[in-house]
Design an enzyme around this catalytic site. Structure first.
Site, short mmCIF file in Angstrom:
data_model
loop_
_atom_site.label_atom_id
_atom_site.label_comp_id
_atom_site.label_asym_id
_atom_site.label_seq_id
_atom_site.Cartn_x
_atom_site.Cartn_y
_atom_site.Cartn_z
N HIS A 124 -11.16 -2.90 2.96
CA HIS A 124 -11.13 -2.48 4.60
C HIS A 124 -11.90 -1.18 4.85
CE1 HIS A 124 -8.39 -0.01 2.46
NE2 HIS A 124 -8.14 0.63 3.58
N ASP A 125 -12.53 -0.68 3.87
CA ASP A 125 -13.48 0.51 4.08
C ASP A 125 -14.59 0.35 3.70
OD1 ASP A 125 -10.91 2.28 4.55
OD2 ASP A 125 -10.89 2.82 2.35
N ASP A 164 -2.80 4.58 -2.61
CA ASP A 164 -4.02 5.27 -1.64
C ASP A 164 -4.41 6.72 -2.16
OD1 ASP A 164 -5.42 5.06 0.92
OD2 ASP A 164 -4.48 6.79 1.36
N ASP A 188 1.09 -1.14 0.13
CA ASP A 188 0.03 -0.10 -0.01
C ASP A 188 0.90 1.02 0.04
OD1 ASP A 188 -2.44 1.63 0.52
OD2 ASP A 188 -3.28 -0.06 1.37
N GLU A 236 -6.34 4.02 -6.25
CA GLU A 236 -7.57 4.28 -5.70
C GLU A 236 -8.05 5.38 -6.29
OE1 GLU A 236 -9.66 4.32 -1.32
OE2 GLU A 236 -7.85 5.30 -1.37
O1 TEU Z 1 -9.45 5.66 1.54
C1 TEU Z 1 -10.05 6.89 1.06
C2 TEU Z 1 -11.08 7.32 1.41
O2 TEU Z 1 -11.45 8.47 0.90
C3 TEU Z 1 -12.02 6.53 2.37
O3 TEU Z 1 -11.59 7.30 3.70
C4 TEU Z 1 -13.23 6.55 2.05
O4 TEU Z 1 -13.83 8.00 2.13
C5 TEU Z 1 -14.32 6.02 3.20
O5 TEU Z 1 -13.44 5.09 3.98
C6 TEU Z 1 -15.19 5.20 2.37
O6 TEU Z 1 -15.57 4.14 3.20
C7 TEU Z 1 -8.22 5.61 1.68
C8 TEU Z 1 -8.06 4.13 2.68
O7 TEU Z 1 -8.47 3.08 1.90
C9 TEU Z 1 -8.61 4.36 4.01
O8 TEU Z 1 -8.50 3.34 4.81
C10 TEU Z 1 -7.71 5.64 4.58
O9 TEU Z 1 -8.46 5.84 5.99
C11 TEU Z 1 -7.57 6.80 3.60
O10 TEU Z 1 -7.41 6.44 2.30
C12 TEU Z 1 -6.67 7.74 4.23
O11 TEU Z 1 -5.36 7.32 3.84
#
Ligand code: TEU
Ligand code: CA
Length: 541
Positions: free
Chosen positions: A316-317, A200, A98, A242
Site C-alpha cells: 500500500h506504500d 509496522d 497490522d 517491516e
Molecule cells: O511505512 C513505513 C514508512 O517508512 C513509509 O512511510 C515509507 O517511508 C514510505 O511510505 C515509502 O513509500 C509504514 C506503513 O506501511 C505506512 O503506510 C505508514 O504510513 C507508516 O508506516 C507509518 O505508520
C-alpha cells in the site's frame, strides 16, 4: 530448519478502505472483505495481511490508531471482525493483523492523558524533550512525512517526537508499562484467533532520539524477544517485521528461529533500486536489471537456514509494479506474468497486494488537489518551498506516490468498478472497464490464472519452498535462476526487457512447468522475445 505453515503459504494484502464497499458509503469495509473471501479462496492464498482496521481519525489512513481494541466505525464492528476471522478460517485463510505500535494517534487515550502535563501517569508513554535554549526543536531529527520530527506542546513547554505525522506521536518503548500494554493488546487479538501480526516500522522501536538513532537501536532485539515470550511465542503465528534498512545480517537477528523473535522480515532493498543513492524515494533513476538480480541473489543465498524473507513487488506504500518495472503500454499482461513468475519461484513467503493479480496500474494525477496521501502532500509543499517546479514534483508523485496503490479495487465494468454503489473515497482508475476481476476470471490467459498456478505450484512442490537457489550468468536483462531440491532442478528464465535477448543453458528440458508465451524445445540457443518467461524442469548435462 523446522517447518512452519507460514513458509508454505502465499499472503494477500488487503487495504480495507479500497477493497470492497458493502454499504454504499464509498469506503471499503469488513463486510466487503467477507463478500470476497471466495474469490481469494479461488486464488489460493493462505493468509490475509489486513492493513489497519482499528479505530482511527485517519490522518494516515488507519496507521494512526486511537484504540487498538476497537474497530474503525467506517469499517464495521468488532462482531464483523470476528465474523471475518471465522469465515476466513472456514476457507483455510488466516488473518494477519497490522500491528502499528511505533506510534499511536494523538487522539489515543494515552496521548490525551500524556498531554495533560509532566506529572501525568501516561506522560512517559511518549517521548518528550525540552527545547534548545533558543526555543527551537531538541535536535535535527526529521519526520518521514517531511519537516521536523518534533512538535511543540504549548501547555507543557516541551516537544514530543513523531517520526511520521504530528498526529502520530512515537511511543516510548523504553517504558516497561508501554511494552506491557502492547503485549496485553496483542494477546487480546491472539485470543480472537488471528493468524499473526505484520509489524509496522518495527525497526524503529529501539530508537534513541537524543543520540539521533532511529532504526536498529541497541534495545530493539531485546524488546522483540520479550514480546515473543509475552505473546505469540506460544502459538505458531506468522510475524513479519517491516524492516526498512535490513541487510541479510540484520535480517538474521530478527528471523533466525534460534533467537525467538519474528518469523520473517519484509525488507526493501530491491525497491530502492530506482532511486538515486543516498537520496529519497522521490529522486528517480531508471532500474538496472543487473542490479536487481544482484540484490535478489544476495538475499536468496545469504540467509541460508538462519533467516526467512518476504517476496513482494507491491504494497500500500508502493507504486504498481507493472507501471513501475513492467511495460504497461505494450506488454501489460505479459510483463505482469513475468514479474509474477520471477518472484513466486524464489525462496521466501510471497505477498500479493490487492489488484496485483489482475494487473492494476498506477493512476496519474495532474495537480496536488487530486492527491490524498499525506506523505505526497507534505513532500509537495516542502519541495515547492525549496524551489522545485510543480510539474517535476507531480511527476515524482505519479511515479512513486502511495495513492497509486490505493485506488479502489476493480471488480467489474459497472460504475466505479463495482467497488461501491456510492461515491468512492478515492477516484477509481479509469482503465477499470478493461482491467477488472470479472474480465480476468473470464479470460483463461489472464494474469489471475498465472498467480493461481504459481500458488498451486508452491503447494504441490517442496522444491519451490525449500529448494536451493542459483543465479545463472546471462545477458544483463535476462534474469534466470535454478532451484534444486533432492534430485530435481527447475530452471526459471525471464527476459526482463521490451527487446529480444538470447539465452543458453547446458542441459535438457525434462518437463514444461509454466510459461507466458511459447516455450523453447531446446536450451542450447534460445531467442527470448520481449518479456518472455518460462519455467522447465531440467536435466543438467
Ligand atoms: O511505512 C513505513 C514508512 O517508512 C513509509 O512511510 C515509507 O517511508 C514510505 O511510505 C515509502 O513509500 C509504514 C506503513 O506501511 C505506512 O503506510 C505508514 O504510513 C507508516 O508506516 C507509518 O505508520
Ligand atoms: Ca462501506
Amino acid at each position: 530448519m523446522e517447518k512452519h505453515w507460514w513458509q508454505e503459504v502465499v499472503v494477500y494484502q488487503i487495504y480495507p478502505r479500497s477493497f470492497k464497499d458493502s454499504n454504499g458509503d464509498g469506503i471499503g469495509d469488513i463486510g466487503g472483505i467477507i463478500e470476497k473471501l471466495d474469490y481469494l479462496k479461488k486464488l489460493g492464498i493462505g493468509a490475509i495481511w489486513l492493513s489497519p482496521v482499528y479505530a482511527s481519525p485517519n490522518d494516515d489512513n488507519g496507521y494512526d490508531i486511537s484504540d487498538y481494541e476497537a474497530i474503525m466505525a467506517e469499517f464495521g464492528t468488532m462482531e464483523d471482525m470476528e465474523r471475518l476471522i471465522t469465515e476466513a478460517k472456514k476457507r483455510s485463510i488466516k488473518i494477519v493483523m497490522d500491528l502499528v505500535v511505533n506510534h499511536t494517534s494523538d487522539e489515543h487515550q494515552w496521548f490525551l492523558e500524556a498531554k495533560k502535563g509532566k506529572e501525568n501517569t501516561y506522560r512517559d508513554y511518549y517521548i518528550w524533550a525540552d527545547p534548545k535554549a533558543d526555543g527551537s526543536a531538541p535536535n535535527e531529527l526529521g519526520s518521514t512525512f517531511s519537516g521536523s520530527a518534533w512538535e511543540f506542546d504549548e501547555a507543557s513547554g516541551q516537544y514530543y517526537l513523531h517520526l511520521f505525522s504530528k498526529k502520530q506521536p512515537d511511543l516510548n518503548w523504553a517504558n516497561e508499562k508501554v511494552r506491557q500494554a502492547v503485549y496485553d493488546m496483542m494477546n487480546f487479538w491472539i485470543e480472537k484467533g488471528i493468524g499473526g501480526f505484520r509489524m509496522d516500522v518495527i525497526d524503529l522501536i529501539g530508537k534513541v532520539p537524543e543520540k539521533m538513532i532511529t532504526g536498529n537501536g541497541a534495545k530493539l532485539h531485546d524488546y522483540l524477544q520479550e514480546m515473543n515470550k509475552a505473546t505469540f511465542g506460544k502459538h505458531d503465528l506468522l510475524t513479519v517485521g517491516e524492516t526498512w534498512g535490513a541487510t541479510p545480517e540484520i535480517a538474521k537477528l530478527y528471523s533466525n528461529p534460534k533467537r525467538q523473535e519474528l518469523s520473517m522480515v519484509f525488507q526493501f532493498e530491491h525497491v530502492a533500486l530506482d532511486e538515486q543513492p543516498q537520496k529519497s524515494k522521490w529522486d528517480l533513476r531508471p532500474l538496472a536489471v543487473a542490479q536487481l538480480k544482484e540484490v535478489f541473489a544476495k538475499w536468496q543465498t545469504e540467509l541460508g537456514d538462519e533467516g526467512w524473507n518476504s517476496l513482494f513487488w507491491n504494497n500500500h506504500d508502493l507504486p504498481r509494479i507493472i507501471s513501475r518495472w513492467g511495460d504497461e503500454k505494450n506488454y501489460r499482461v505479459k510483463s505482469g506474468k513475468l514479474l509474477a513468475i520471477l518472484l513466486h519461484l524464489l525462496k521466501g513467503t510471497p505477498y500479493i497486494y490487492q489488484g496485483e493479480e489482475i494487473g492494476m496500474t498506477n493512476h496519474l494525477v495532474s495537480a496536488i488537489e487530486e492527491v490524498d496521501d499525506i506523505e505526497s502532500i507534505n513532500m509537495y509543499h516542502e519541495r515547492l518551498a525549496q524551489g522545485y517546479k510543480p510539474a517535476e514534483i507531480i511527476n515524482a508523485i505519479n511515479v512513486k506516490g502511495r495513492d497509486n496503490a490505493r485506488t479502489p479495487m476493480q471488480w467489474d465494468d459497472s460504475q466505479h468498478a463495482g467497488f461501491t454503489t456510492g461515491t468512492p473515497w478515492l477516484r477509481v482508475n479509469e482503465n477499470y472497464p478493461k482491467i477488472n476481476v470479472t474480465q480476468a476470471l473470464a479470460d483463461k490467459d489472464s494474469l489471475f490464472y498465472t498467480y493461481q498456478k504459481l500458488i498451486q505450484l508452491r503447494k504441490d512442490n517442496p522444491l519451490v519452498v525449500w529448494g536451493d537457489f542459483h543465479l545463472l550468468k546471462t545477458a544483463p536483462e535476462v534474469f534466470a535462476y535454478t532451484r534444486s531440491f533432492k534430485e530435481k532442478t527447475w530452471l526459471v528464465v525471464t527476459n526482463f526487457a521490451s527487446e529480444a535477448n538470447e539465452f543458453h543453458y547446458d542441459g535438457a528440458i525434462k518437463e514444461l512447468i509454466l510459461s507466458n508465451g511459447p516455450t523453447p524445445s531446446q536450451l542450447e540457443k534460445v531467442v527470448l522475445m520481449p518479456w518472455d518467461a518460462f519455467v522447465v524442469e531440467v536435466v543438467k548435462s
